[in-house]
Design a protein around this motif. Structure first.
Motif, PDB file in Angstrom:
ATOM      1  N   ILE A   1      46.676  -4.993  -1.100  1.00  0.00           N
ATOM      2  CA  ILE A   1      45.595  -6.185  -1.915  1.00  0.00           C
ATOM      3  C   ILE A   1      44.479  -5.741  -2.251  1.00  0.00           C
ATOM      4  O   ILE A   1      44.171  -4.543  -2.215  1.00  0.00           O
TER       5      ILE A   1
ATOM      6  N   ARG B   1      40.619  -6.508  -3.360  1.00  0.00           N
ATOM      7  CA  ARG B   1      39.699  -7.957  -3.253  1.00  0.00           C
ATOM      8  C   ARG B   1      38.966  -7.983  -4.221  1.00  0.00           C
ATOM      9  O   ARG B   1      38.267  -6.526  -4.805  1.00  0.00           O
TER      10      ARG B   1
ATOM     11  N   ASP C   1      37.210 -16.133  -0.010  1.00  0.00           N
ATOM     12  CA  ASP C   1      35.586 -15.685   1.199  1.00  0.00           C
ATOM     13  C   ASP C   1      34.732 -16.008   0.690  1.00  0.00           C
ATOM     14  O   ASP C   1      34.780 -16.381  -0.339  1.00  0.00           O
TER      15      ASP C   1
ATOM     16  N   ASN D   1      41.402 -12.580  -2.838  1.00  0.00           N
ATOM     17  CA  ASN D   1      42.042 -11.604  -2.002  1.00  0.00           C
ATOM     18  C   ASN D   1      43.013 -11.869  -2.530  1.00  0.00           C
ATOM     19  O   ASN D   1      43.871 -12.276  -2.655  1.00  0.00           O
ATOM     20  N   ASN D   2      43.646 -10.858  -3.557  1.00  0.00           N
ATOM     21  CA  ASN D   2      44.917 -11.541  -4.713  1.00  0.00           C
ATOM     22  C   ASN D   2      45.775  -9.956  -4.276  1.00  0.00           C
ATOM     23  O   ASN D   2      45.690  -8.959  -4.102  1.00  0.00           O
TER      24      ASN D   2
ATOM     25  N   SER E   1      47.964 -15.009  -2.626  1.00  0.00           N
ATOM     26  CA  SER E   1      46.927 -14.499  -1.877  1.00  0.00           C
ATOM     27  C   SER E   1      46.730 -15.310  -0.681  1.00  0.00           C
ATOM     28  O   SER E   1      47.354 -16.190  -0.435  1.00  0.00           O
TER      29      SER E   1
ATOM     30  N   ARG F   1      43.474  -2.236  -1.502  1.00  0.00           N
ATOM     31  CA  ARG F   1      44.015  -1.537  -0.344  1.00  0.00           C
ATOM     32  C   ARG F   1      45.317  -1.924   0.374  1.00  0.00           C
ATOM     33  O   ARG F   1      46.074  -2.640  -0.405  1.00  0.00           O
TER      34      ARG F   1
END
Lengths: 149, 149
Positions: free
Chosen positions: B120, B122, B86, B141-142, B82, B110
């Motif tokens: 990513i 989210r 946030d 965010n993985n 990651s 994404r």
């Protein structure tokens, strides 16, 4: 370090903590409880991962960064918790044997409008390794007491 | 739970984990290593604090929230770390004996433009207690592998 209340902090103040060498044992112990992914737990699987070897859980590294700072005693009398963190960024892997210290900068000091005895200090936390690389950063919102009287 | 690659996630998918009862012993053990503040460590000092009793470190609660989710095996073959988190928000205290589970929702998927094998996801993570109160939330965010072939 002597205690600082909210009123004692000035934007731009910087604090540097002592260091800690993170062992393989501590990395695996933390991961087993809190982040059981192969690249945090299993040296053989980690060697085959994109990291090429065991790395510390990011949750361990942010907690360590905070602990290295808070153990200085700077908020011993003033800390009353935190509403949250922003912009947590893991910038480089933390590996067994790495030695980290914390660098903390005051970004903003905001007395509460509703509660006159407290306020929020917005601080940028960074963990830095033995090569001077910043391995993580985050913004912490520390709720602090104002100076009594 | 069977493994999901990046391509298997759809915005709006939700996942609910099993639960964990957080004991006083685990709260104090974590705080002693990673967040040694009186309201996490010392039942008498905590009783005099604004929380009126011992509460878990927020670093412990976010790590537990992640662990309850990841132990489902959902990203067993696909997780490669990651870049960060946030909007970490601690919304209510976590006390000894509270039982938490995680609720995770897919916000965005994404694919990487530079590395075609990954992308990513989210995800909004929440930890929910036995009274249905959300005690914390964050956006993770993985970084996940795309489905091979």
């Amino acid at each position: 370090m002597t205690n600082r209340y909210l009123d004692d902090l000035i934007v731009g103040d910087r604090f540097i903590s002592g260091g800690l060498t993170l062992t393989e044992a501590e990395i695996i112990d933390f991961a087993f409880r809190y982040d059981p992914q192969p690249f945090h737990l299993d040296v053989n699987a980690a060697a085959e991962s994109p990291y090429g070897g065991l790395i510390a859980s990011g949750f361990q590294s942010i907690a360590l960064c905070f602990r290295l700072f808070i153990q200085s005693g700077i908020f011993k009398e003033s800390s009353i918790g935190s509403p949250g963190l922003d912009e947590v960024r893991w910038l480089a892997p933390v590996r067994p044997g790495d030695t980290l210290h914390s660098e903390v900068e005051v970004l903003e000091v905001r007395p509460s409008t509703s509660k006159p005895d407290r306020g929020i200090a917005r601080l940028r936390y960074a963990a830095v390794n033995q090569r001077g690389e910043t391995v993580l950063s985050f913004i912490g919102n520390n709720m602090l007491k104002r100076r009594p009287g």
